[in-house]
Design a protein around this motif. Structure first.
Motif, short mmCIF file in Angstrom:
data_model
loop_
_atom_site.label_atom_id
_atom_site.label_comp_id
_atom_site.label_asym_id
_atom_site.label_seq_id
_atom_site.Cartn_x
_atom_site.Cartn_y
_atom_site.Cartn_z
N ASN B 7 0.79 -1.02 0.01
CA ASN B 7 0.09 0.05 0.10
C ASN B 7 0.81 1.39 -0.06
N SER B 8 2.08 1.23 0.21
CA SER B 8 2.91 2.29 0.31
C SER B 8 3.74 2.29 -1.26
N PRO B 9 3.35 3.24 -1.91
CA PRO B 9 4.20 3.25 -3.02
C PRO B 9 5.53 3.79 -2.99
N SER B 10 5.77 4.48 -1.99
CA SER B 10 7.43 5.06 -1.91
C SER B 10 7.54 5.36 -0.36
N LEU B 11 9.08 5.33 -0.03
CA LEU B 11 9.39 5.42 1.28
C LEU B 11 10.80 6.16 1.22
N SER B 12 10.91 7.04 1.96
CA SER B 12 12.45 7.74 2.02
C SER B 12 13.05 7.76 3.40
N VAL B 13 14.03 7.30 3.27
CA VAL B 13 14.83 6.96 4.86
C VAL B 13 16.33 7.70 4.87
N GLN B 14 16.57 7.98 5.88
CA GLN B 14 17.93 8.49 6.01
C GLN B 14 19.05 7.33 6.18
N GLU B 15 20.13 7.50 5.43
CA GLU B 15 21.20 6.61 5.64
C GLU B 15 21.42 6.18 7.09
N GLY B 16 21.59 4.70 7.23
CA GLY B 16 21.96 4.37 8.66
C GLY B 16 20.81 4.09 9.42
N ARG B 17 19.42 4.48 8.99
CA ARG B 17 18.19 4.38 9.71
C ARG B 17 17.68 3.19 9.42
N ILE B 18 16.36 2.70 9.98
CA ILE B 18 15.77 1.39 9.67
C ILE B 18 14.90 1.83 8.48
N SER B 19 14.72 0.78 7.41
CA SER B 19 13.65 0.95 6.41
C SER B 19 12.77 -0.23 6.67
#
Lengths: 116, 112
Positions: B7-19
């Motif tokens: 249901n989530s077409p996209s996700l942005s995450v900072q390097e080093g964090r959890i996706s």
């Protein structure tokens, strides 16, 4: 060596033409598939072949005809191309049928078809 | 009729964090699930799988969790790296043994 290779990678053609996409796998798999990824990025099964026999033919227009001359090849021929056929077509293979052998699918790089 | 849904077409995450990428399914008979990763202009490649007899499978930075009662699975990537930026597909093989069902994918961007 590429495990699953498809040609051509890009294909631009006019409506009404007939075109083919070829697929070959050198993994020794006995099951091959064609998937279509449409503009919404949804990967949908079109055909699957096991040991050169058609196993599944989803609701695909009969303008699409797969041909499996041997277990290592599954080609896709499309007659009378329409604008809506524009998509990326992925060939894939697996060892055994999905579900009966919980192996993964190996995909080709995709063939982007653009119908003008 | 989509049997596997993302249901989530996209996700942005900072390097080093959890996706965390999520996937839901409707068919309670599915007994095996896979995650595929896809870079632009390439075919999807297998990443990690999980059998329905397990609730967790880990491979390096990638862990897949399965909640059968909720018909939900998730892929955790930790720590996230810029090279993880790709589209991630959730998939399940059909019980009739003739195909794999795919979700619509989640595009992950890991920001350096």
């Amino acid at each position: 060596d590429t495990a699953v290779s498809q040609t051509p990678k890009y294909l631009v053609t006019q409506m009404g033409n007939d075109k083919s996409i070829k697929c070959e796998q050198n993994l020794g798999h006995d099951t091959m598939y064609w998937y279509k990824q449409d503009s919404k990025k949804f990967l949908k099964i079109m055909f699957s072949y096991n040991n050169k026999e058609l196993i599944i033919n989803e609701t695909v227009p009969n303008r699409f005809s797969p041909k499996s001359p041997d277990k290592a090849h599954l080609n896709l021929h499309i007659n009378s191309l329409e604008l809506g056929d524009s998509a990326v077509y992925f060939c894939a293979s697996s060892h055994g049928l999905a579900g009966r052998n919980t192996g993964e699918l190996f995909f080709g790089e995709g063939s982007r078809l653009t119908v003008l | 009729d989509q049997q596997v849904k993302q249901n989530s077409p996209s996700l942005s995450v900072q390097e080093g964090r959890i996706s965390i990428l999520n996937c839901d399914y409707t068919n309670s008979m599915f007994d095996y699930f896979l995650w595929y990763k896809k870079y632009p202009a390439e075919g999807p490649t297998f990443l990690i799988s999980i059998s329905s007899i397990k609730d967790k499978n880990e491979d390096g930075r990638f862990t897949v969790f399965l909640n059968k009662s909720a018909k939900h699975l998730s892929l955790h990537i930790v720590p996230s790296q810029p090279g993880d930026s790709a589209v991630y597909f959730c998939a399940a093989p059909s019980n009739t043994g003739n195909q794999f069902y795919f979700g619509t994918g989640t595009s992950l961007t890991v920001i350096p």
